[in-house]
Write a protein that holds these residues in place. Sequence first.
Motif, PDB file in Angstrom:
ATOM      1  N   SER A 220       0.888  -1.235  -0.148  1.00 11.63           N
ATOM      2  CA  SER A 220      -0.061  -0.061   0.084  1.00 11.63           C
ATOM      3  C   SER A 220       0.858   1.158  -0.001  1.00 11.63           C
ATOM      4  O   SER A 220       0.385   2.301  -0.588  1.00 11.63           O
TER       5      SER A 220
ATOM      6  N   ALA B  46      -4.963   4.541   4.177  1.00 14.62           N
ATOM      7  CA  ALA B  46      -4.914   6.137   4.617  1.00 14.62           C
ATOM      8  C   ALA B  46      -4.932   5.890   6.058  1.00 14.62           C
ATOM      9  O   ALA B  46      -5.913   5.688   6.764  1.00 14.62           O
TER      10      ALA B  46
ATOM     11  N   SER C 217      -7.963  11.300  -4.762  1.00 18.03           N
ATOM     12  CA  SER C 217      -7.590  10.919  -6.124  1.00 18.03           C
ATOM     13  C   SER C 217      -6.675   9.631  -6.228  1.00 18.03           C
ATOM     14  O   SER C 217      -6.370   9.015  -7.273  1.00 18.03           O
ATOM     15  N   ARG C 218      -6.297   9.210  -4.972  1.00 19.73           N
ATOM     16  CA  ARG C 218      -5.429   7.910  -5.112  1.00 19.73           C
ATOM     17  C   ARG C 218      -6.277   6.599  -5.341  1.00 19.73           C
ATOM     18  O   ARG C 218      -7.460   6.304  -5.210  1.00 19.73           O
ATOM     19  N   PRO C 219      -5.465   5.681  -5.890  1.00 18.68           N
ATOM     20  CA  PRO C 219      -6.098   4.300  -6.439  1.00 18.68           C
ATOM     21  C   PRO C 219      -6.947   3.463  -5.283  1.00 18.68           C
ATOM     22  O   PRO C 219      -6.706   2.201  -5.189  1.00 18.68           O
ATOM     23  N   TYR C 220      -7.807   3.913  -4.298  1.00 15.25           N
ATOM     24  CA  TYR C 220      -8.223   3.235  -3.478  1.00 15.25           C
ATOM     25  C   TYR C 220      -9.267   2.104  -3.954  1.00 15.25           C
ATOM     26  O   TYR C 220      -9.159   0.789  -3.413  1.00 15.25           O
TER      27      TYR C 220
ATOM     28  N   VAL D 259      -0.281   3.621  -2.904  1.00 17.08           N
ATOM     29  CA  VAL D 259      -0.787   4.806  -2.632  1.00 17.08           C
ATOM     30  C   VAL D 259      -0.157   5.776  -2.131  1.00 17.08           C
ATOM     31  O   VAL D 259      -0.676   6.867  -2.323  1.00 17.08           O
ATOM     32  N   HIS D 260       0.981   5.631  -1.765  1.00 13.50           N
ATOM     33  CA  HIS D 260       2.100   6.590  -1.904  1.00 13.50           C
ATOM     34  C   HIS D 260       2.041   7.480  -0.561  1.00 13.50           C
ATOM     35  O   HIS D 260       3.040   8.092  -0.307  1.00 13.50           O
ATOM     36  N   HIS D 261       0.953   7.837   0.120  1.00 10.29           N
ATOM     37  CA  HIS D 261       0.876   8.762   1.320  1.00 10.29           C
ATOM     38  C   HIS D 261      -0.160   8.300   2.128  1.00 10.29           C
ATOM     39  O   HIS D 261      -1.083   7.789   1.892  1.00 10.29           O
TER      40      HIS D 261
ATOM     41  N   THR E  97     -14.100   2.912  -7.601  1.00 11.84           N
ATOM     42  CA  THR E  97     -13.745   3.432  -8.709  1.00 11.84           C
ATOM     43  C   THR E  97     -14.664   3.951  -9.726  1.00 11.84           C
ATOM     44  O   THR E  97     -14.576   5.097 -10.442  1.00 11.84           O
TER      45      THR E  97
ATOM     46  N   GLU F 129      -6.564  10.923   0.287  1.00 12.04           N
ATOM     47  CA  GLU F 129      -6.886  11.952  -0.808  1.00 12.04           C
ATOM     48  C   GLU F 129      -7.782  11.104  -1.768  1.00 12.04           C
ATOM     49  O   GLU F 129      -7.328   9.722  -2.323  1.00 12.04           O
TER      50      GLU F 129
ATOM     51  N   THR G  57      -7.173  -0.875  -5.081  1.00 15.82           N
ATOM     52  CA  THR G  57      -6.514  -1.619  -3.989  1.00 15.82           C
ATOM     53  C   THR G  57      -7.385  -2.344  -3.157  1.00 15.82           C
ATOM     54  O   THR G  57      -7.128  -3.519  -3.007  1.00 15.82           O
TER      55      THR G  57
END
Length: 236
Positions: free
Chosen positions: A85, A140, A97-100, A89-91, A222, A95, A103
């Motif tokens: 993740s 998150a 915009s993230r690919p939740y 997801v990066h952060h 999505t 947010e 995932t």
Amino acid sequence: MFQSLRRMTPEPRTGWVVFGGCCLAFLAAAVNAGFLIDLGTSVSHLTGDVSKVAMQSLGGEGWEKSGALYLAVATVGFIFGAMVSGFFVHHPTLEISRPYGRTIAAIGGLLLVSHGTFTGIPWLSVFLASCACGMQNALATHYRGMILRTTHVTGLLTDLGTNLGMRLKGHYIAPWKLGVPVMLLGAFFLGALFGTLLHLWLPGRFLLVLGVIYIAGGIAWTIRKRWDRGASGGPV
């Protein structure tokens, strides 16, 4: 009742975040309940498991017989899932915009594979399910100053107790900061009940059902995100 719910959520987006968090907590608790019933191993929270690995390693029994193997595999799987993740997801701050969605669908896919290996290779099933929970828990970890956890309740109890103590001291604490942990705790409890009932109704297939639910939820998220972006004129 509706007015009190509105006070718990300061803006519509937060309402959706809380609803999504409750759904994820519900499902993670259901997954964990099934593994606890069948193998006696938790896959969604590992504080006690790390202690058990240490104790059982000195117990004189074989690792697989004592259950320490499952506990160790669950720990490694959870860390690996959180790492995945973190990579995609990066952060840690939520947010939209993230690919939740993708995932969450991937989490469902892991649970389907975990279902397929549950009988023949149970340690691999434990690893995959723990990996799925680690991925979920790291989706998150922060939102509006709160720490979000959807696979275990220790942090929720800490947040609730801390905020209650500060409020008793006379500090202002927004009502929704008290309501969110309570709702997530309730969702986790209900999810554990659901997982237990699912295990009784469909023995050996609880992971199959839960995996499909995760995949459907990820696809729905999505689609909704793309719909909202299209309606607002943003990039899809």
